[in-house]
Design a protein around this motif. Sequence first.
Motif, PDB file in Angstrom:
ATOM      1  N   UNK A   1     -11.287   6.937 -56.561  1.00 55.54           N
ATOM      2  CA  UNK A   1     -11.916   7.373 -55.326  1.00 55.54           C
ATOM      3  C   UNK A   1     -11.150   6.830 -54.119  1.00 55.54           C
ATOM      4  N   UNK A   2     -10.848   5.541 -54.133  1.00 56.93           N
ATOM      5  CA  UNK A   2     -10.137   4.927 -53.009  1.00 56.93           C
ATOM      6  C   UNK A   2      -8.766   5.576 -52.827  1.00 56.93           C
ATOM      7  N   UNK A   3      -8.011   5.672 -53.925  1.00 54.37           N
ATOM      8  CA  UNK A   3      -6.666   6.225 -53.797  1.00 54.37           C
ATOM      9  C   UNK A   3      -6.720   7.683 -53.344  1.00 54.37           C
ATOM     10  N   UNK A   4      -7.716   8.422 -53.827  1.00 51.22           N
ATOM     11  CA  UNK A   4      -7.800   9.833 -53.490  1.00 51.22           C
ATOM     12  C   UNK A   4      -8.199  10.042 -52.026  1.00 51.22           C
ATOM     13  N   UNK A   5      -9.080   9.187 -51.528  1.00 49.60           N
ATOM     14  CA  UNK A   5      -9.445   9.285 -50.117  1.00 49.60           C
ATOM     15  C   UNK A   5      -8.219   8.996 -49.254  1.00 49.60           C
TER      16      UNK A   5
ATOM     17  N   UNK B   1     -11.918   3.047 -46.529  1.00 45.46           N
ATOM     18  CA  UNK B   1     -11.601   2.164 -47.650  1.00 45.46           C
ATOM     19  C   UNK B   1     -12.568   0.989 -47.679  1.00 45.46           C
ATOM     20  N   UNK B   2     -12.809   0.398 -46.511  1.00 46.60           N
ATOM     21  CA  UNK B   2     -13.715  -0.751 -46.443  1.00 46.60           C
ATOM     22  C   UNK B   2     -15.118  -0.347 -46.894  1.00 46.60           C
ATOM     23  N   UNK B   3     -15.578   0.829 -46.448  1.00 42.95           N
ATOM     24  CA  UNK B   3     -16.919   1.288 -46.836  1.00 42.95           C
ATOM     25  C   UNK B   3     -17.011   1.428 -48.354  1.00 42.95           C
ATOM     26  N   UNK B   4     -15.990   2.036 -48.951  1.00 37.49           N
ATOM     27  CA  UNK B   4     -16.028   2.221 -50.405  1.00 37.49           C
ATOM     28  C   UNK B   4     -15.991   0.862 -51.109  1.00 37.49           C
ATOM     29  N   UNK B   5     -15.152  -0.043 -50.609  1.00 38.09           N
ATOM     30  CA  UNK B   5     -15.069  -1.365 -51.235  1.00 38.09           C
ATOM     31  C   UNK B   5     -16.411  -2.091 -51.119  1.00 38.09           C
ATOM     32  N   UNK B   6     -17.032  -2.001 -49.929  1.00 39.33           N
ATOM     33  CA  UNK B   6     -18.329  -2.673 -49.736  1.00 39.33           C
ATOM     34  C   UNK B   6     -19.389  -2.073 -50.648  1.00 39.33           C
ATOM     35  N   UNK B   7     -19.280  -0.764 -50.878  1.00 42.12           N
ATOM     36  CA  UNK B   7     -20.322  -0.095 -51.661  1.00 42.12           C
ATOM     37  C   UNK B   7     -20.234  -0.437 -53.137  1.00 42.12           C
TER      38      UNK B   7
END
Lengths: 309, 279
Positions: free
Chosen positions: A232-236, A293-299
């Motif tokens: 997900x992170x890499x694709x975003x 990226x930060x939002x996904x990491x936090x989630x």
Amino acid sequence: MNWIDGGDTARVTPRRLPLKTREAVWGFAFILPWLLGFVLFSLGPIVGVFYFSLTEYSVFDVPRWVGLANYARMLREDELFWQSSYNTLYYVALRVPLHVGLGFLLALLLHRNLRGIGWFRTAFYLPAVMPIVATAVIWMWLFQPNVGVVNYLLELLGLPKILWLTSDLWAKPAIVLISLWHVGPIMVIFLAGLNDIPDHLYEAASIDGAGRFRRLLYITIPMMTPVLFFNLIMDVINSFQVFAFAFIMTQGGPLNSTLFTALYIYQNAFQYFEMGYASALSVVLFLVILGFTVIIVKSQARWVHYERL
Amino acid sequence: MVRFGQGRWLDAATYVLLTVGAVAFLFPFFWMVATSLKSLPEIAAYPPTWLPGRPQVGNYVDALTHQPFGLFFRNSLIVAAGTILGDLLAASLVAYGFARFRFPGRDVLFVILLSTMMVPFVVRLVPLFVIFQKLGWVNTFYPLIVPHWFGTPFFIFLMRQFFLTIPAELAESARIDGASEFAIWWRIMLPLTRPALLVIAIFSFQYTWNDFLAPLIFLNDTSMKTVTLGLYSMIGFSGQESWNWIMAAATAIGLPVVVVFYLFQRQFIQGVTISGVKG
């Protein structure tokens, strides 16, 4: 006595430094190329892009300090900034779920130990090795509105023809569709993740009477969340940088409907030679990507399941 | 018994889905090659014909001479060779430093290295162009090749993982014999990492051969163009009627990467796998 000393020093000349220091010096010597490259081609450019964003600069003269003028222009006057931001968010929002979802679905199907499965894996990966320019021209031809084969197939099915890349309504979905042709790498990463799930989990669940669907829901999906998180992170990050498809196939048109941020940056920098303004756009793109990226990491605490071994 | 039957059904459904999907994924290849062999009237025909009436092999000659593709292939090969060599040497050298030596700040630096993989290229575009423009390197292959001689983060990561699997004792005897660390890396470690080097070479080749944005920005002269720029310039030069040539050129420039993929599938899969799971 003396000769022992002398002999010793002679033999250990390069080791006169304490062993630890010596090791550290060698370590730094080995990583030196990357360290230099990091400063020259990563850190430097990032600092540079922030600096240039505060200037007016055409490359051919010296940068002229303008403060926040580029940002003011972007936010207040530039319709195309908002248009390109909308287009890019649209693309990311549509593409990421479809791309990640398709990759996961294909991995589930290809994970099954069936005869000839290797052949299918090759077939689904193959498009991803094609150069992006080749992919773009192939699909321009497939999506050709008048004599293109996709519209011909639609007609055979009794469906209306679609203008695809020449319609401001369809151009973005068409580009998303084309980008899915390169699903191979994400699919293979999911496949590797599926391979790493220990068999005993499934065996235990089967003994407890869990059917296929339940095993998918309660074992496969939770166990795959770390891989999903990575993809997900890499694709975003990658999707926010969409450039070549639009540059080659539509030049941002029709009616700016495929003017993505990266393309708009390119146009400002290399067609209008507005390096300062292009840099300001780059900074905004950088911060937006960083924010996501930060939002996904936090989630991840909420949904990513890490197996404690 | 019921379970067995259910499994059969599922197998059948899987095959159907996979077959439909694979046909859809491979159809564009078929259409590209079929179109590349069609004559002009066949290209314009509607409904389209599935196969060329008489395959026009000459399209390939026409397409590849319409633009100087011989030169483009040569340019792409030069760039690929320079890039691969740099990637191999630098990735191995740097990875060995991270894998085998303890020094202050090592782990922080390694995290920084990993995070640079996520820094968008588009964001660095303008400053990179400025740097290479000031160096007078625009319209040379240097901007495409030189950064790789400083190491590509993904390859360094891949190589480090590989070095960690090699027993450290192998270097000990050489060290006792007085070999320098550099000699140990070059003579003992490098030969042992051949499988990983092969993975890097393949990825590096695919990456440079396919790259579009960097050549687009740094190369202007026709004589310097790579194959992807060559294919791109065909769209501008011709209208709808020469799609057979465009498809011939697309086939020709796609063929090397497809062949490399076919020959080295296992390495491809390994490389992609490491990038995701161990990351």
